[in-house]
Design a protein around this motif. Structure first.
Motif, PDB file in Angstrom:
ATOM      1  N   ALA A 108       0.829  -1.212   0.000  1.00  0.00           N
ATOM      2  CA  ALA A 108       0.000   0.000   0.000  1.00  0.00           C
ATOM      3  C   ALA A 108       0.857   1.254   0.000  1.00  0.00           C
ATOM      4  O   ALA A 108       0.565   2.223  -0.718  1.00  0.00           O
ATOM      5  N   LEU A 109       1.927   1.258   0.780  1.00  0.00           N
ATOM      6  CA  LEU A 109       2.824   2.415   0.802  1.00  0.00           C
ATOM      7  C   LEU A 109       3.512   2.590  -0.549  1.00  0.00           C
ATOM      8  O   LEU A 109       3.726   3.721  -0.995  1.00  0.00           O
ATOM      9  N   CYS A 110       3.853   1.472  -1.191  1.00  0.00           N
ATOM     10  CA  CYS A 110       4.452   1.557  -2.521  1.00  0.00           C
ATOM     11  C   CYS A 110       3.461   2.167  -3.518  1.00  0.00           C
ATOM     12  O   CYS A 110       3.849   2.965  -4.375  1.00  0.00           O
ATOM     13  N   HIS A 111       2.182   1.790  -3.415  1.00  0.00           N
ATOM     14  CA  HIS A 111       1.163   2.372  -4.289  1.00  0.00           C
ATOM     15  C   HIS A 111       1.083   3.888  -4.093  1.00  0.00           C
ATOM     16  O   HIS A 111       0.998   4.647  -5.063  1.00  0.00           O
ATOM     17  N   ILE A 112       1.095   4.310  -2.852  1.00  0.00           N
ATOM     18  CA  ILE A 112       1.012   5.750  -2.572  1.00  0.00           C
ATOM     19  C   ILE A 112       2.241   6.468  -3.106  1.00  0.00           C
ATOM     20  O   ILE A 112       2.142   7.535  -3.715  1.00  0.00           O
ATOM     21  N   ALA A 113       3.400   5.878  -2.904  1.00  0.00           N
ATOM     22  CA  ALA A 113       4.638   6.502  -3.355  1.00  0.00           C
ATOM     23  C   ALA A 113       4.697   6.612  -4.869  1.00  0.00           C
ATOM     24  O   ALA A 113       5.254   7.577  -5.416  1.00  0.00           O
ATOM     25  N   LEU A 114       4.108   5.637  -5.561  1.00  0.00           N
ATOM     26  CA  LEU A 114       4.154   5.619  -7.022  1.00  0.00           C
ATOM     27  C   LEU A 114       2.947   6.284  -7.663  1.00  0.00           C
ATOM     28  O   LEU A 114       2.791   6.258  -8.886  1.00  0.00           O
ATOM     29  N   ALA A 168      10.543   3.659  16.139  1.00  0.00           N
ATOM     30  CA  ALA A 168       9.364   4.381  15.645  1.00  0.00           C
ATOM     31  C   ALA A 168       9.771   5.696  14.987  1.00  0.00           C
ATOM     32  O   ALA A 168       9.208   6.092  13.953  1.00  0.00           O
ATOM     33  N   LEU A 169      10.755   6.366  15.554  1.00  0.00           N
ATOM     34  CA  LEU A 169      11.221   7.629  14.984  1.00  0.00           C
ATOM     35  C   LEU A 169      11.838   7.403  13.607  1.00  0.00           C
ATOM     36  O   LEU A 169      11.607   8.188  12.669  1.00  0.00           O
ATOM     37  N   ALA A 170      12.592   6.337  13.466  1.00  0.00           N
ATOM     38  CA  ALA A 170      13.185   6.026  12.165  1.00  0.00           C
ATOM     39  C   ALA A 170      12.109   5.703  11.130  1.00  0.00           C
ATOM     40  O   ALA A 170      12.201   6.131   9.971  1.00  0.00           O
ATOM     41  N   ALA A 171      11.071   4.969  11.543  1.00  0.00           N
ATOM     42  CA  ALA A 171       9.999   4.607  10.614  1.00  0.00           C
ATOM     43  C   ALA A 171       9.223   5.842  10.160  1.00  0.00           C
ATOM     44  O   ALA A 171       8.943   6.012   8.960  1.00  0.00           O
ATOM     45  N   ILE A 172       8.857   6.708  11.096  1.00  0.00           N
ATOM     46  CA  ILE A 172       8.097   7.914  10.736  1.00  0.00           C
ATOM     47  C   ILE A 172       8.952   8.859   9.893  1.00  0.00           C
ATOM     48  O   ILE A 172       8.448   9.516   8.971  1.00  0.00           O
ATOM     49  N   THR A 173      10.238   8.921  10.191  1.00  0.00           N
ATOM     50  CA  THR A 173      11.128   9.754   9.376  1.00  0.00           C
ATOM     51  C   THR A 173      11.200   9.231   7.949  1.00  0.00           C
ATOM     52  O   THR A 173      11.177  10.004   6.988  1.00  0.00           O
ATOM     53  N   ALA A 174      11.259   7.910   7.792  1.00  0.00           N
ATOM     54  CA  ALA A 174      11.296   7.322   6.451  1.00  0.00           C
ATOM     55  C   ALA A 174       9.992   7.586   5.693  1.00  0.00           C
ATOM     56  O   ALA A 174      10.000   7.794   4.474  1.00  0.00           O
ATOM     57  N   LEU A 175       8.879   7.617   6.410  1.00  0.00           N
ATOM     58  CA  LEU A 175       7.589   7.892   5.756  1.00  0.00           C
ATOM     59  C   LEU A 175       7.493   9.319   5.230  1.00  0.00           C
ATOM     60  O   LEU A 175       6.605   9.629   4.429  1.00  0.00           O
ATOM     61  N   SER A 176       8.392  10.185   5.685  1.00  0.00           N
ATOM     62  CA  SER A 176       8.347  11.566   5.201  1.00  0.00           C
ATOM     63  C   SER A 176       8.569  11.636   3.698  1.00  0.00           C
ATOM     64  O   SER A 176       8.115  12.585   3.048  1.00  0.00           O
ATOM     65  N   ASP A 505      16.369  13.071  17.653  1.00  0.00           N
ATOM     66  CA  ASP A 505      15.362  14.049  17.222  1.00  0.00           C
ATOM     67  C   ASP A 505      15.936  15.038  16.211  1.00  0.00           C
ATOM     68  O   ASP A 505      15.298  15.364  15.203  1.00  0.00           O
ATOM     69  N   LEU A 506      17.146  15.510  16.462  1.00  0.00           N
ATOM     70  CA  LEU A 506      17.758  16.484  15.550  1.00  0.00           C
ATOM     71  C   LEU A 506      18.052  15.857  14.193  1.00  0.00           C
ATOM     72  O   LEU A 506      17.820  16.484  13.146  1.00  0.00           O
ATOM     73  N   ILE A 507      18.554  14.648  14.200  1.00  0.00           N
ATOM     74  CA  ILE A 507      18.835  13.965  12.937  1.00  0.00           C
ATOM     75  C   ILE A 507      17.546  13.739  12.160  1.00  0.00           C
ATOM     76  O   ILE A 507      17.475  13.962  10.944  1.00  0.00           O
ATOM     77  N   SER A 508      16.504  13.305  12.868  1.00  0.00           N
ATOM     78  CA  SER A 508      15.219  13.087  12.215  1.00  0.00           C
ATOM     79  C   SER A 508      14.685  14.382  11.619  1.00  0.00           C
ATOM     80  O   SER A 508      14.216  14.403  10.473  1.00  0.00           O
ATOM     81  N   PHE A 509      14.754  15.462  12.374  1.00  0.00           N
ATOM     82  CA  PHE A 509      14.247  16.746  11.895  1.00  0.00           C
ATOM     83  C   PHE A 509      14.997  17.204  10.647  1.00  0.00           C
ATOM     84  O   PHE A 509      14.388  17.661   9.667  1.00  0.00           O
ATOM     85  N   ALA A 510      16.326  17.061  10.655  1.00  0.00           N
ATOM     86  CA  ALA A 510      17.122  17.472   9.500  1.00  0.00           C
ATOM     87  C   ALA A 510      16.788  16.632   8.267  1.00  0.00           C
ATOM     88  O   ALA A 510      16.675  17.163   7.149  1.00  0.00           O
ATOM     89  N   ILE A 513      13.253  17.685   6.875  1.00  0.00           N
ATOM     90  CA  ILE A 513      13.324  18.964   6.162  1.00  0.00           C
ATOM     91  C   ILE A 513      13.996  18.775   4.805  1.00  0.00           C
ATOM     92  O   ILE A 513      13.535  19.287   3.777  1.00  0.00           O
ATOM     93  N   GLY A 514      15.086  18.008   4.776  1.00  0.00           N
ATOM     94  CA  GLY A 514      15.782  17.768   3.518  1.00  0.00           C
ATOM     95  C   GLY A 514      14.914  17.048   2.504  1.00  0.00           C
ATOM     96  O   GLY A 514      14.920  17.379   1.307  1.00  0.00           O
ATOM     97  N   ILE A 515      14.159  16.062   2.970  1.00  0.00           N
ATOM     98  CA  ILE A 515      13.287  15.305   2.068  1.00  0.00           C
ATOM     99  C   ILE A 515      12.182  16.193   1.510  1.00  0.00           C
ATOM    100  O   ILE A 515      11.881  16.148   0.306  1.00  0.00           O
TER     101      ILE A 515
END
Length: 590
Positions: A108-114, A168-176, A505-510, A513-515
């Motif tokens: 489902a995430l692949c469908h949304i991304a594509l 969880a932080l890594a997963a949500i960051t990847a979903l960005s 948190d700082l790495i995730s935020f950066a 923003i970059g994405i």
């Protein structure tokens, strides 16, 4: 006047075809009716998401409940009267269901991304519904029959919370990446605002979650107390049949400091070790005394009990899946074990200077020892010759009388009382299930000089959490496992944890923003190049530069005259003849 959507030219994409085919059985990419996912399919996407979250919690629950699998099997035995490992089918179905739903979530995430429609196939809808209903039934069943086990979740979070937060932080960051792509490609301002606000809310929530994560293992290592003593609960029941002499001897080999057992009293007044109320599960009473295997164990005399074999059931049922690891000599010893008396256990403890804590079960009212059960047990203690300072006395009945007859016994309570009440009653020790005492309560008991013993502790993570909490001792069915834990699994200073939290948190935020900047730049570049919208699947006809402009103009003219004469179908044939694969978003209308 003829209005039509820009036509598309396609290139074959095997990966995209597989994704849409597996998820919605749309193996040909032109099998689309429109660009947007319908509300009905959005509802199914939400159901899929809810099922995934529920299965994630359910899977985590059973993963951490491993500490109490034997307790769960014993509950099942009391209902069915047949011993079996009921966790096997639960774990198998949970693992299969979670894997299946997680796979659908990835698709489902692949469908949304594509930029594809979320069009879940009806077979998958049946599978999702089955997984959801099965999990709900399981949750309700556990809540009714084993409700106390839910306490393992907040306790386990003390051991896993910091690491679950990072995951969880890594997963949500990847979903960005997906979120930023959807926001950048959308032309609806309201949709962009809602998605961004929702994502930021989740992200900020994760950033501040550590403020609410509490763990006794986040502490100064210099304040760590000594290693809690390990008491063999029914000996070492994972290595030998419970409540037998060989089980307690195996526990001694694992460096336990004491034993815990359940005691019943025979018809002729002999206290003996038996966990169950009947002899059916742990002896061959059905063979030796046909028809009496379901009678209360206390209705047998000691002579009858000595005729029973208390070890063969262990080799047959293999309750902990450990028989394969035993040597032939150990199997021979197990096969010849008999019912153990309290006096035999006390003599063994006296020889090895080990403490003994036992739960004394009062016989039924019609039993000859119904009134003398306390005196019969005290007599067995005195006859064994064990120092009274090694015996933890738990029965609350006639405690004052027991203190007069045997003042050296360690008065122990199995009921949770305040430190003040315990001191007033002359009780210096407390025996509780591990979910009955919080970290703060453990520290309060320790400060009040109350030695607290918690049962049943089989997993290293739980032992580590209780160690950091300052518990005095634990009772375990797996002393051979805890014997390999010389130090808490993890220990972290508060400043180290704060640094890890802030850095993550700082790495995730950066990264987020970059994405977002990259996705917006990427989409703007495509739009300024003449493309009205960006979709990874479709390429507008205006961008199909590989064909000559004359061919394109001819095709457009054919399309106009074809629609006037024969409708959309004839136009499709014309394009196929010219070597194009195409589709329109809403058809072509006049």
């Amino acid at each position: 006047m003829v209005k039509h959507q820009p036509l598309q030219v396609y290139e074959r994409q095997l990966c995209l075809s597989c994704i849409t085919g597996i998820y919605g059985c749309r193996w040909k990419r032109y099998q689309r009716s429109h660009d947007d996912t319908t509300k009905w399919e959005l509802l199914w996407s939400l159901i899929l998401l809810f099922t995934f979250c529920l299965l994630l919690v359910w899977f985590y629950f059973w993963w951490e409940a491993h500490n109490d699998y034997n307790e769960f099997n014993w509950f099942l035995y009391n209902r069915s009267r047949e011993w079996s490992d009921g966790t096997v089918p639960i774990l198998a179905t949970t693992a299969a269901g979670f894997t299946y739903i997680a796979f659908l979530m990835v698709l489902a995430l692949c469908h949304i991304a594509l930029g594809q429609q979320l069009n879940l196939h009806w077979l998958h809808k049946i599978g999702v519904t089955a997984a959801l209903l099965t999990t709900i039934v399981g949750v309700i069943s556990v809540n009714q029959t084993w409700g106390q086990e839910w306490d393992v979740v907040p306790i386990s979070l003390q051991a896993t919370g910091p690491f679950l937060h990072i995951g969880a932080l890594a997963a949500i960051t990847a979903l960005s990446w997906i979120v930023a792509g959807q926001v950048a490609r959308s032309e609806k301002t309201m949709f962009q605002v809602v998605v961004v606000l929702l994502y930021i809310s989740v992200l900020l929530g994760l950033y501040v979650v550590p403020l609410y994560i509490t763990s006794p293992c986040i502490m100064d290592p210099t304040t760590l107390k000594q290693r809690p003593d390990v008491i063999g609960h029914q000996g070492a029941p994972m290595l030998a049949p419970e409540n037998t002499l060989w089980s307690f001897q195996r526990a001694l080999q694992m460096n336990v400091t004491g034993f815990e057992a359940d005691v019943a009293i025979s018809v002729d007044g002999v206290p003996f070790l038996m966990h169950d109320h009947t002899l059916e599960r742990t002896t061959n009473a059905e063979k030796v005394f046909p028809g009496r295997q379901t009678d209360d164990a206390s209705h047998f005399n000691w002579t009858d009990l000595q005729q029973l074999n208390a070890g063969q059931w262990f080799l047959k049922d293999d309750p902990f899946w450990t028989v394969h690891s035993l040597s032939p000599h150990e199997k021979d010893l197990i096969a010849n074990q008999s019912v153990c008396s309290l006096e035999q256990l006390l003599k063994l403890a006296s020889y090895h200077n080990s403490t003994v804590v036992f739960r004394l079960r009062r016989p039924p009212p019609e039993h000859p020892c119904y009134d003398s059960w306390i005196n019969d047990t005290l007599q067995a203690v005195q006859q064994s010759g064990v120092p009274q300072s090694l015996v933890m006395w738990t029965p609350g009945e006639h405690r004052a009388q027991v203190r007069q007859l045997a003042p050296g016994l360690i008065q122990t309570s199995v009921d949770k009382l305040t430190p003040e009440t315990l001191h007033q009653s002359g009780i210096s020790r407390l025996l509780l299930r591990y979910n009955q005492a919080s970290t703060q309560e453990i520290r309060n008991f320790s400060e009040s000089n109350i030695n607290l013993t918690l049962y049943t502790i089989n997993e290293p993570w739980l032992y580590s959490v209780l160690w950091c909490s300052g518990v005095s001792a634990v009772s375990s069915e797996a002393p051979h496992i805890l014997n390999k834990v010389p130090y808490p699994i993890w220990l972290m200073r508060p400043d180290e944890y704060c640094l890890m939290w802030v850095s993550a948190d700082l790495i995730s935020f950066a990264v987020v923003i970059g994405i977002f900047i990259f996705q917006n730049y990427h989409v703007i570049r495509y739009r300024t190049s003449g493309m009205r919208s960006y979709n990874p699947e479709q390429i507008m006809l205006s961008a199909a530069v590989r064909r000559s402009s004359r061919d394109l103009n001819v095709m457009k003219e054919k399309l106009i005259f074809s629609e006037v004469g024969n409708g959309v179908g004839s136009a499709e044939e014309l394009y196929v003849d010219n070597g194009y694969d195409y589709y329109t978003n809403r058809g072509i209308s006049q």
